[in-house]
Design a protein around this motif. Structure first.
Motif, PDB file in Angstrom:
ATOM      1  N   UNK A   1      61.400-107.468  -7.030  1.00  5.14           N
ATOM      2  CA  UNK A   1      60.767-106.209  -6.653  1.00  5.14           C
ATOM      3  C   UNK A   1      60.346-106.113  -5.202  1.00  5.14           C
ATOM      4  N   UNK A   2      60.398-107.241  -4.455  1.00  3.17           N
ATOM      5  CA  UNK A   2      59.930-107.218  -3.062  1.00  3.17           C
ATOM      6  C   UNK A   2      60.584-108.333  -2.247  1.00  3.17           C
ATOM      7  N   UNK A   3      60.912-107.997  -1.011  1.00  4.42           N
ATOM      8  CA  UNK A   3      61.431-108.975  -0.049  1.00  4.42           C
ATOM      9  C   UNK A   3      60.665-108.788   1.242  1.00  4.42           C
TER      10      UNK A   3
ATOM     11  N   UNK B   1      68.029-101.516  -6.212  1.00  2.22           N
ATOM     12  CA  UNK B   1      67.478-100.159  -6.138  1.00  2.22           C
ATOM     13  C   UNK B   1      66.331-100.167  -5.130  1.00  2.22           C
ATOM     14  N   UNK B   2      66.605 -99.731  -3.926  1.00  2.00           N
ATOM     15  CA  UNK B   2      65.637 -99.821  -2.834  1.00  2.00           C
ATOM     16  C   UNK B   2      64.740 -98.591  -2.851  1.00  2.00           C
ATOM     17  N   UNK B   3      63.416 -98.840  -2.907  1.00  2.00           N
ATOM     18  CA  UNK B   3      62.445 -97.747  -2.974  1.00  2.00           C
ATOM     19  C   UNK B   3      61.734 -97.513  -1.637  1.00  2.00           C
TER      20      UNK B   3
ATOM     21  N   UNK C   1      58.755-107.204   7.969  1.00  2.00           N
ATOM     22  CA  UNK C   1      59.427-106.103   7.303  1.00  2.00           C
ATOM     23  C   UNK C   1      59.312-106.348   5.805  1.00  2.00           C
ATOM     24  N   UNK C   2      58.881-105.331   5.061  1.00  2.00           N
ATOM     25  CA  UNK C   2      58.752-105.440   3.610  1.00  2.00           C
ATOM     26  C   UNK C   2      59.681-104.413   2.971  1.00  2.00           C
ATOM     27  N   UNK C   3      60.563-104.880   2.102  1.00  2.00           N
ATOM     28  CA  UNK C   3      61.483-104.017   1.375  1.00  2.00           C
ATOM     29  C   UNK C   3      61.077-104.078  -0.088  1.00  2.00           C
TER      30      UNK C   3
END
Length: 92
Positions: free
Chosen positions: A51-53, A84-86, A62-64
């Motif tokens: 859910x997070x990178x 699925x990038x939010x 940088x947080x994706x």
């Protein structure tokens, strides 16, 4: 061999008429729809889950966020993320 000084390096890049994203150490982010992101010029992966990178950059991080995130490819200076990038967030 010693590294080029900042001024000399900047002059050489200006003389060669290279674009600033090639000559600087700032991150370059390529987004392909809401399914893929490529990040160049990152320092390290500091956190990864589905859910997070989080990536450490030369200045900040940088947080994706998303769902079903996977690291498709990881190289010394580039990482490819799929899922699925939010959201994408920069922090200093």
């Amino acid at each position: 061999m010693r590294r080029m000084s900042g001024k000399l390096r900047k002059r050489a890049f200006q003389w060669l008429d290279l674009p600033s994203d090639v000559t600087s150490d700032v991150p370059r982010i390529q987004i392909i729809g809401s399914q893929q992101i490529a990040v160049e010029n990152y320092r390290e992966v500091t956190h990864f889950s589905d859910g997070e990178l989080r990536l450490r950059l030369s200045e900040g991080s940088l947080c994706i966020t998303g769902a079903q995130l996977t690291i498709r490819a990881i190289y010394r200076d580039e990482v490819w993320i799929e899922g699925n990038i939010h959201g994408i967030e920069f922090a200093k």
